[in-house]
Design an enzyme around this catalytic site. Structure first.
Site, PDB file in Angstrom:
ATOM      1  N   GLU A 156       0.853  -1.183   0.000  1.00 11.63           N
ATOM      2  CA  GLU A 156       0.000   0.000   0.000  1.00 11.63           C
ATOM      3  C   GLU A 156       0.890   1.235   0.000  1.00 11.63           C
ATOM      4  O   GLU A 156       1.829   1.289   0.785  1.00 11.63           O
ATOM      5  CB  GLU A 156      -0.907   0.022   1.225  1.00 11.63           C
ATOM      6  CG  GLU A 156      -1.836   1.227   1.180  1.00 11.63           C
ATOM      7  CD  GLU A 156      -2.819   1.304   2.350  1.00 11.63           C
ATOM      8  OE1 GLU A 156      -2.816   0.426   3.212  1.00 11.63           O
ATOM      9  OE2 GLU A 156      -3.573   2.283   2.365  1.00 11.63           O
ATOM     10  N   GLY A 180       3.523   1.615  11.062  1.00 16.32           N
ATOM     11  CA  GLY A 180       3.166   0.772  12.203  1.00 16.32           C
ATOM     12  C   GLY A 180       2.800  -0.649  11.803  1.00 16.32           C
ATOM     13  O   GLY A 180       3.334  -1.610  12.340  1.00 16.32           O
ATOM     14  N   ALA A 181       1.900  -0.762  10.839  1.00 12.49           N
ATOM     15  CA  ALA A 181       1.416  -2.087  10.463  1.00 12.49           C
ATOM     16  C   ALA A 181       0.626  -1.993   9.169  1.00 12.49           C
ATOM     17  O   ALA A 181       0.327  -0.900   8.700  1.00 12.49           O
ATOM     18  CB  ALA A 181       0.513  -2.637  11.568  1.00 12.49           C
ATOM     19  N   MET A 182       0.300  -3.168   8.606  1.00 10.62           N
ATOM     20  CA  MET A 182      -0.397  -3.191   7.322  1.00 10.62           C
ATOM     21  C   MET A 182      -1.437  -4.305   7.302  1.00 10.62           C
ATOM     22  O   MET A 182      -1.135  -5.444   7.646  1.00 10.62           O
ATOM     23  CB  MET A 182       0.643  -3.363   6.200  1.00 10.62           C
ATOM     24  CG  MET A 182       0.059  -3.476   4.820  1.00 10.62           C
ATOM     25  SD  MET A 182      -0.789  -1.938   4.337  1.00 10.62           S
ATOM     26  CE  MET A 182      -2.112  -2.615   3.343  1.00 10.62           C
ATOM     27  N   GLU A 183      -2.629  -3.942   6.831  1.00 11.33           N
ATOM     28  CA  GLU A 183      -3.794  -4.820   6.968  1.00 11.33           C
ATOM     29  C   GLU A 183      -3.993  -5.828   5.843  1.00 11.33           C
ATOM     30  O   GLU A 183      -5.125  -6.239   5.578  1.00 11.33           O
ATOM     31  CB  GLU A 183      -5.046  -3.947   7.059  1.00 11.33           C
ATOM     32  CG  GLU A 183      -5.451  -3.199   5.754  1.00 11.33           C
ATOM     33  CD  GLU A 183      -4.937  -1.765   5.652  1.00 11.33           C
ATOM     34  OE1 GLU A 183      -3.929  -1.455   6.311  1.00 11.33           O
ATOM     35  OE2 GLU A 183      -5.548  -0.981   4.911  1.00 11.33           O
ATOM     36  N   ASN A 184      -2.929  -6.284   5.152  1.00 12.15           N
ATOM     37  CA  ASN A 184      -3.085  -7.263   4.069  1.00 12.15           C
ATOM     38  C   ASN A 184      -4.082  -8.354   4.453  1.00 12.15           C
ATOM     39  O   ASN A 184      -4.032  -8.875   5.561  1.00 12.15           O
ATOM     40  CB  ASN A 184      -1.747  -7.931   3.788  1.00 12.15           C
ATOM     41  CG  ASN A 184      -0.621  -6.939   3.738  1.00 12.15           C
ATOM     42  OD1 ASN A 184      -0.649  -6.024   2.941  1.00 12.15           O
ATOM     43  ND2 ASN A 184       0.357  -7.090   4.629  1.00 12.15           N
ATOM     44  N   GLU A 242      -5.812  -2.844  12.532  1.00 13.15           N
ATOM     45  CA  GLU A 242      -5.576  -3.668  11.335  1.00 13.15           C
ATOM     46  C   GLU A 242      -6.662  -4.736  11.213  1.00 13.15           C
ATOM     47  O   GLU A 242      -7.121  -5.036  10.115  1.00 13.15           O
ATOM     48  CB  GLU A 242      -4.191  -4.320  11.376  1.00 13.15           C
ATOM     49  CG  GLU A 242      -3.022  -3.355  11.562  1.00 13.15           C
ATOM     50  CD  GLU A 242      -3.047  -2.139  10.664  1.00 13.15           C
ATOM     51  OE1 GLU A 242      -3.567  -2.217   9.546  1.00 13.15           O
ATOM     52  OE2 GLU A 242      -2.570  -1.058  11.104  1.00 13.15           O
ATOM     53  N   HIS A 250      -9.824  -3.277   9.764  1.00 10.73           N
ATOM     54  CA  HIS A 250      -9.749  -3.030   8.321  1.00 10.73           C
ATOM     55  C   HIS A 250     -10.305  -4.204   7.507  1.00 10.73           C
ATOM     56  O   HIS A 250     -10.650  -4.032   6.344  1.00 10.73           O
ATOM     57  CB  HIS A 250      -8.289  -2.829   7.899  1.00 10.73           C
ATOM     58  CG  HIS A 250      -7.834  -1.404   7.879  1.00 10.73           C
ATOM     59  ND1 HIS A 250      -8.573  -0.380   7.324  1.00 10.73           N
ATOM     60  CD2 HIS A 250      -6.680  -0.826   8.305  1.00 10.73           C
ATOM     61  CE1 HIS A 250      -7.898   0.754   7.431  1.00 10.73           C
ATOM     62  NE2 HIS A 250      -6.751   0.520   8.029  1.00 10.73           N
TER      63      HIS A 250
HETATM   64  N1  B3K Z   1      -2.891   1.036   5.672  1.00 12.52           N
HETATM   65  C1  B3K Z   1      -1.618   1.040   6.320  1.00 12.52           C
HETATM   66  C2  B3K Z   1      -0.787   2.227   6.012  1.00 12.52           C
HETATM   67  C3  B3K Z   1      -0.058   2.178   4.728  1.00 12.52           C
HETATM   68  C4  B3K Z   1       0.882   3.347   4.654  1.00 12.52           C
HETATM   69  C5  B3K Z   1       1.558   3.448   3.343  1.00 12.52           C
HETATM   70  N2  B3K Z   1       2.579   4.472   3.355  1.00 12.52           N
HETATM   71  C6  B3K Z   1      -1.746   0.894   7.789  1.00 12.52           C
HETATM   72  C7  B3K Z   1      -3.006   1.353   8.371  1.00 12.52           C
HETATM   73  O1  B3K Z   1      -3.401   2.484   8.338  1.00 12.52           O
HETATM   74  O2  B3K Z   1      -3.705   0.507   8.890  1.00 12.52           O
HETATM   75 ZN    ZN Z   2      -5.417   1.947   8.737  1.00 15.17          ZN
END
Ligand code: B3K
Ligand code: ZN
Length: 870
Positions: free
Chosen positions: A133, A272-276, A309, A312
């Site tokens: 993302e 911080g983190a990513m919601e894949n 996350e 999301h």
């Molecule tokens: N969606 C990601 C953030 C991505 C940032 C890209 N530079 C984490 C979050 O907001 O949950």
């Molecule tokens: Zn988010």
């Protein structure tokens, strides 16, 4: 592969130019031959025409692709000749697609090891992982890399068994194959998703497992993957995940949709983190914690981010975005959901206080500066630059207003309507707001203007009291001459002289002004407005100081009581700035005494916030005066006066909370905070500083929890205490092998006072500092630039330090460089030659060769905002 594309050749993306994609790829099979140096990616897409049906000649197809080596292209099985397509620095153009649906196979090569930008597929330690993302997928393989292209993915991962015993991707594991020294794992995600939610992880990881049973009786496997040795530190993250799952079911009826939920802890992570989907990737610092090595603040961040996350999965993944301009649709909404969750799990007033202070300290300045933008930005060059406090935190405040205007039950109805109507689609804020309207049978036309208006509205409040008729009137008006009139809730309470609530009602602003009259009072009531911070606005309410002081003692809403006290302090403090006379602080002392006498009636963590004196940034921002040296000097005088006035009380508070258990429950967290606040005041009192120093050092040495230990380092650092170096050394010797714990150590040494520059330079050379690790960069350079006393030094040395660091990072990690460059925004408001010095540094950055798209956009926006020719 790093840095990314250069700024000078990057186009501006405009919201008004948005149109849906002509071509989409509903199905993809991506195969990775994993190798740290050279990974081969083979992507097989079903490509489908998505434009008008009666088209006569099919237009060309463009696949995004950056920083990779092209290997081959096949269309419907036949290898393409070079004249059939064109390779550009940003992708691949297939000149004449054969039909409205066809099979395309493209092969390319990438180098995870050289990818220091940490976007796309990269190496962290010995693990391969992805961050896609918003537009990282195009750095992995050629693709239609936009959120409105929904793809059903199948993924094959092939890698050396020894290096990559664990191979993960989204969805469900469907097959594994033994290939001798290598192995293959196949994953299939049943939910179509945009490429930004795609993820891959490969490494020698240890797994901690648990299960969760949904309210409908399904069993979900939960797995957290960490490097060997860290398994013990995942307990709290696992607990947080299960709490979040339960809460989303109980609050919104939202159940998890796959049978497996995975979290992987990654040491080198840009955010911080990513919601894949089904495979969240987390910065290690937001997964790994135990009481010895993590502060209470870190524990609370873990709770909030794990939940964020997870949430999301519905707000972002199942219903996703049509385009990146609408980022706040998933982020503002999901921040609001995670704030609500933490309010329910901790103390709602304390959580609200923290969130609002964060908004005031960070978002208000952004919205008043050169990078101000509406929560729905209208243009961007590099989307990464728009993951801002405005899109997230102000975005969340905007969503919160809906929950006040419609009530929390109305909000729940609206969210259910939205998720069920648009499941599986990419939508915009319009679908969200209209869902709220439809589900509640209520029109909210002016509410939409929050998505278009930038800046923090200033609302003037006037009151009128007519003793002869017993009428009390409040008048609210929007001071900006904007076309974009707003809708927002104004909860009002009216109190009598005994603190009894006479009226408690929520008014609704619709447009530019609002008046409301209440009748039948025998004496003038005291009004509390915008209770619980009901709208992201500044309020100017000129009234008698006694009334604010009265509310600081009697407001029944904990948040508003806290803010009333802050208002009293700020008013007085503002007067004391620049004045040689000592200001009478009796009104403040009275509130302190009143609160200290009643201390047992408050939760401990609430009390600790209530007793905290506003910080430098908060004072500067709320008084809109930026002479930090003056604010600092006054603040020290104030603290000493308060500390000396209440010496026995603070001593007693310290003693009473000295013994605690190192557990993560409210009572114990509260004790730690109160003890540390008491110690903070004692250090500012005229008590013997040697004795205090020894007391603090023994707290550090005998600490059972990181919050006790770190509080001492902070105090020594802020006070410039003679025991400071001994304290740092003791800490370092104890923690030198724990990289996450050392992050606190780096940051504490440069966060206070005006002499941090020397320390910062020295620490840059430290063997534990690492330019490639974002946590280290944030802990040292970021923390330095957030220390106003050192960063805004009159000679410009702080600015020079930051710009040199940024230039170095531009070549390593452009996202980090751009994030740091944003910190220059505040320089414009400073006095003397500071703005000139800052603008010289920005100019210098703008002239470097290979200026990245990320950094270039930030620097040029700030410079333009400062009226410079760019
Ligand atoms: N969606 C990601 C953030 C991505 C940032 C890209 N530079 C984490 C979050 O907001 O949950
Ligand atoms: Zn988010």
């Amino acid at each position: 592969m790093s840095p990314s594309s250069s700024f000078s050749s990057s186009p501006v993306h405009l919201l008004e130019d948005y149109s849906s994609p002509n071509w989409v790829t509903p199905k993809a099979h991506i195969r990775f031959d994993l190798d740290v140096e050279n990974t081969i990616v083979r992507s097989e897409y079903t490509v489908r025409w998505n434009g008008v049906q009666n088209v006569t000649t099919l237009p060309s197809l463009f696949l995004n692709g950056e920083g990779m080596e092209f290997l081959s292209l096949r269309v419907d099985g036949a290898i393409c000749d070079p004249e059939e397509f064109e390779l550009t620095p940003t992708g691949l153009l297939l000149r004449e697609p054969p039909s409205k649906e066809f099979l395309l196979v493209v092969e390319n090569k990438i180098s995870p090891k050289r990818n220091t930008a940490l976007e796309g597929l990269y190496l962290s330690g010995s693990m391969l992982c992805t961050q896609n993302e918003p537009e990282g997928f195009r750095k992995i393989t050629y693709s239609i890399d936009r959120p409105d292209n929904m793809i059903a993915f199948t993924v094959s991962l092939v890698g050396e068994k020894e290096l990559f015993p664990v191979l993960l991707s989204n969805g469900n594991p469907v097959a594994t194959r033994d290939l001798g020294t290598k192995q293959e794992a196949v994953w299939e995600d049943p939910f179509p998703k945009p490429s930004y939610l795609f993820a891959v992880v490969a490494g020698d990881l240890k797994e901690v497992s648990d299960t969760y049973t949904t309210l409908s009786g399904r069993t979900i496997q939960l797995k957290i993957f960490v490097e060997s040795g860290n398994q013990e530190k995942t307990e709290f993250a696992m607990y947080s995940l299960k709490e979040a799952m339960r809460w989303d079911e109980e609050t919104f009826g939202l159940e998890y949709d796959l049978d497996l939920y995975m979290i992987v802890a990654v040491d080198d992570f840009n955010m911080g983190a990513m919601e894949n989907k089904g495979l969240n990737l987390f910065n290690s610092k937001l997964v790994l914690a135990d009481k010895k090595s993590a502060t209470d603040e870190t524990f609370e961040s873990i709770l909030g981010v794990v939940a964020h996350e997870y949430f999301h999965n519905w707000t972002g993944n199942r219903v996703t975005l049509r385009n990146w301009f609408n980022l706040t649709l998933k982020e503002g909404l999901t921040v609001f959901r995670d704030q609500w969750f933490t309010e329910d799990k901790t103390d709602p007033s304390v959580k609200r206080i923290k969130d609002v202070l964060f908004l005031i300290d960070h978002q208000f300045p952004e919205d008043a500066g050169p990078m101000s933008h509406p929560i729905l930005p209208k243009s961007y060059v590099e989307m990464n630059n728009f993951y801002t406090v405005t899109v997230y935190e102000k975005g969340s405040e905007v969503i919160r207003m809906l929950s006040v205007l419609l009530g929390r039950d109305g909000f729940k109805k609206g969210l259910k309507y939205y998720l069920s109507t648009y499941d599986g689609q990419g939508v915009t804020f319009e679908e969200f707001v209209s869902s709220m309207e439809k589900a509640n049978g209520k029109e909210l036309p002016l509410f939409r203007n929050w998505y278009h208006r930038k800046g923090t509205p200033l609302i003037q409040v006037r009151e009128e009291w007519k003793p002869e008729t017993g009428e009390f009137r409040l008048h609210f008006s929007d001071s900006e001459d904007s076309e974009l009139g707003l809708m927002f809730p104004i909860p009002v309470a009216l109190f009598d002289a005994e603190g009894k609530t006479l009226q408690d009602e929520t008014l609704t602003m619709q447009g530019k002004s609002l008046s409301h009259t209440w009748k039948g009072f025998v004496s003038k009531p005291t009004a509390s407005v915008f209770r619980n911070f009901s709208a992201p606005v500044k309020v100017s309410f000129e009234r008698n100081e006694k009334e604010a002081a009265f509310l600081a003692r009697t407001e029944t809403d904990g948040f508003s009581r806290f803010f009333a006290f802050q208002e009293v302090i700020r008013e007085k403090f503002g007067i004391s700035l620049g004045s040689s006379k000592k200001i009478d602080k009796q009104v403040i002392f009275d509130i302190f005494s009143h609160t200290l006498q009643k201390k047992d009636s408050f939760p401990k963590d609430y009390l600790s916030y209530y007793l905290s004196f506003p910080g430098l940034t908060n004072l500067a921002e709320s008084l809109q005066t930026f002479d930090y040296e003056e604010i600092y000097a006054q603040r020290v005088l104030w603290l000493r006066e308060i500390a000396d006035h209440f010496l026995p009380e603070f001593q007693e508070l310290y003693e009473a909370n000295r013994n605690h258990n190192p557990n993560q429950n409210r009572e114990e967290i509260g004790k730690r905070k109160l003890k540390n606040i008491a110690l903070y005041y004692l250090f500012h009192s005229s008590l013997d500083s040697n004795r205090l120093g020894n007391l603090a050092l023994s707290q550090q040495k005998n600490a059972k929890h990181m919050s006790e230990e770190l509080a001492v380092l902070r105090l020594f650092s802020e006070m410039g205490h003679p025991l400071q170096e001994e304290s740092y050394l003791t800490y370092f010797e104890k923690w030198k092998n724990d990289s996450l714990v050392l992050d606190y150590w780096f940051s504490v040494q440069v966060s206070f006072r005006d002499n941090a520059l020397l320390k910062a330079k020295e620490l840059l050379e430290h063997s534990k500092f690492n330019w490639s690790n974002p946590n280290k960069v944030r802990s040292l350079i970021g923390a330095f630039a957030r220390n106003p006393l050192s960063f805004h030094k009159a000679d410009g040395s702080g600015y020079q330090f930051l710009s040199e660091s940024i230039i170095r990072l531009n070549a390593i990690n452009p996202q980090m460089a751009a994030a740091l460059a944003k910190l220059f925004q505040s320089a414009w408001l400073q006095s003397g030659k500071r703005p000139t010095f800052a603008s010289e540094q920005l100019k210098k950055i703008s002239e470097i060769p290979n200026l990245s798209r990320e950094l270039g956009e930030v620097v040029s926006t700030i410079r333009k905002g400062w009226g410079e020719k760019v």
